[in-house]
Design an enzyme around this catalytic site. Structure first.
Site, PDB file in Angstrom:
ATOM      1  N   SER A  47      28.519-106.287  31.482  1.00  0.00           N
ATOM      2  CA  SER A  47      29.503-107.341  31.752  1.00  0.00           C
ATOM      3  C   SER A  47      30.698-106.793  32.531  1.00  0.00           C
ATOM      4  CB  SER A  47      29.981-107.957  30.436  1.00  0.00           C
ATOM      5  OG  SER A  47      30.648-106.978  29.657  1.00  0.00           O
ATOM      6  N   HIS A  48      30.965-105.501  32.419  1.00  0.00           N
ATOM      7  CA  HIS A  48      32.092-104.890  33.126  1.00  0.00           C
ATOM      8  C   HIS A  48      31.623-103.997  34.278  1.00  0.00           C
ATOM      9  CE1 HIS A  48      34.099-106.288  29.552  1.00  0.00           C
ATOM     10  NE2 HIS A  48      35.259-106.079  30.140  1.00  0.00           N
ATOM     11  N   ASP A 188      30.719-114.137  26.987  1.00  0.00           N
ATOM     12  CA  ASP A 188      29.779-114.435  25.905  1.00  0.00           C
ATOM     13  C   ASP A 188      29.703-115.950  25.664  1.00  0.00           C
ATOM     14  OD1 ASP A 188      27.941-113.333  24.275  1.00  0.00           O
ATOM     15  OD2 ASP A 188      29.342-112.602  22.756  1.00  0.00           O
TER      16      ASP A 188
END
Lengths: 334, 334
Positions: A47-48, A188
């Site tokens: 996600s990063h 999320d």
């Protein structure tokens, strides 16, 4: 996008750098951001990681974004250093200040680095890891956008305000945690929406300030902090410490500054470093190892464990990445 | 014990001081601890108020307790000051160091006070309030006893590890929070047991490391941190920062040190102070007020509000206290 191929680290660094330079970002920022995103990808923080690259186009299009930022540290006091990111990506400014931070903490026991006016880059753990690599304890935090309602409230006011901490260990990777102080990340919640799934109670509120398990309602309403009123208080502390304390925007102001550009939040970042040698004296390391042994004795994992395992696999087999994402990045490389 | 009478502050200070001196505590410690307990009582923090006095007898009987402690600050660096509490109550040592802490932070922007070898006194908020009264931001934390299992664990390892924060406000009392990083306080769990009530899910584990709602099982088993793995990570950070970083015991070592004496935990205490004027420059205060306005706009209360309301009532009507507790304290005054 599932990760279905593995590539060598240098290939991914080149891919990310090409993308960023092709959109006019100067080389120092390009190298810094490419490194940060590949570090996250390498450690399984997808996600990063590289999936953030396409979104940097929105950030670089923000009217105030500075492709030519060339930040330099300014010593404020024997303990305090400030770096103005000049409305470029925050990661270069943080990196440019981190040696001075380490120098100050290594001399008088504690140091503070204020990064101002930086567009949010990615996770904080790569920065606190660097502080730990110098044998110091690192702590970092920043506001984001006002998506999170305070405990007892109904509307977004606080950011998802991440907190990252690193404790150096001899002969081992540091103890590191890095998490948002919201109950769940925005990504999320969006994933639940895209999959047509409900979210658990306690993640957020609808536009009327009522609890809901509908992810779309929360994204249009307000997220909630983790851990009830205690998490809310910690998120508030981060808002103050990485906002007014360092003379920078809070999450609400950062969101106003965005003005619908859908850029990364633009705000300050606070980094602290502490020298165990100066403050605690001899035996600090052995003391801490007794605590970590108490985790493994009862089968509790340390927060960085998964990242370090992924890092080993990446070093051996290459870094996992989605071929669809690679294609998207290549097609958007100008 | 319900609070059924109100007495003037000076009467309660004299009552507490008489009690402590009659058991051989020296005057500086007696005055400091009496002040701290009456401050808590005044603000309605009854669990941290005068009801702690009878328990100080166990602490003062600990073989290592020092009734004659006379701590003095020692400057470690331009940013760091240390005070050895000499195995007396920590509050006197913290008070004796706080002016040096404020002086350092006021000069170079940040200061750190390490209090070592102090028997736990009471809440941390009176100390961070004093930092805020000097126009500085205060942060404090300490370990306790190893009652709390880490997230994913089964056995006590971490303390209830309180975290306290104060932000100074012009013309208003500071923004202050102070809470344990366990899901609930030990006193709250004991109250449920005494009332024959179950506790909510998530407060603790039984001796086999399984979730339970039986308070007696949790007191004999392990408490849980607030906020799942995030709260657990913060409790771990506190264990490290107020333990090895300042060269002092962690919760497990503090518990071993107690050796069944049922004294207050004996450990270190970390206090940090930050100067908004030096770090943030002009306008820091107005920036923060915009955040606080965002709370009241949506009816969310600030964590210190209840304490300040109680403080006003106490100033007007006297401090609420239980007559049964008064009787107990008087009967135990030697």
């Amino acid at each position: 996008m599932p990760t279905d191929v593995r590539l060598p680290e240098n290939d991914l660094l080149a891919l990310a750098l090409d993308f960023l330079l092709s959109h006019g970002l100067n080389a120092p920022q390009g190298h810094s951001l490419a490194r940060m995103l590949v570090d996250a990808q390498r450690d399984g923080s997808f996600s990063h990681g590289l999936q953030r690259l396409p979104g940097t186009l929105n950030t670089m299009k923000h009217p105030r974004f500075n492709r030519h930022a060339d930040p330099a540290p300014e010593s404020v006091s024997p303990a305090v250093v400030r770096v103005d990111a000049q409305f470029g990506f925050s990661c270069l400014a943080a990196e440019r200040g981190i040696d001075a931070l380490i120098g100050k903490a290594g001399t008088i026991g504690i140091g503070l680095l204020a990064v101002n006016n930086g567009f949010h880059s990615t996770a904080l753990w790569p920065l606190v890891e660097r502080i730990a690599a110098a044998g110091l304890v690192g702590l970092s935090m920043n506001p984001t956008h006002a998506w999170v309602a305070p405990a007892g409230g109904t509307k977004g006011l606080l950011g998802t305000n991440p907190l990252a901490f690193a404790w150096p260990r001899k002969g081992k990777p540091p103890y590191v945690f890095d998490f948002a102080t919201s109950a769940a990340s925005r990504a999320d919640i969006a994933m639940h929406r895209n999959a047509g799934r409900e979210i658990p109670d306690g993640w957020g509120l609808n536009g009327q300030g009522e609890c809901t398990t509908d992810p779309a309602e929360v994204l249009a309403g307000a997220m909630l902090p983790f851990g009830g009123h205690k998490g809310s208080a910690i998120a508030t502390m981060i808002e103050l410490m990485a906002g007014p304390l360092i003379g920078d925007r809070m999450s609400r102001q950062s969101q106003d500054f965005d003005h619908g550009a859908d850029a990364a939040p633009c705000h300050g970042e606070l980094l602290l470093a502490f020298s165990p040698d100066i403050i605690g004296g001899a035996g600090v390391g052995e003391g801490a190892e007794r605590l970590f042994a108490g985790f493994s004795d009862q089968g509790a994992r340390l927060p960085g464990d998964r990242r370090y395992r992924m890092r080993e696999v990446s070093a051996r087999d290459g870094i996992a990445v989605s071929s669809a994402l690679l294609q998207k990045i290549r097609s958007q490389t100008a």
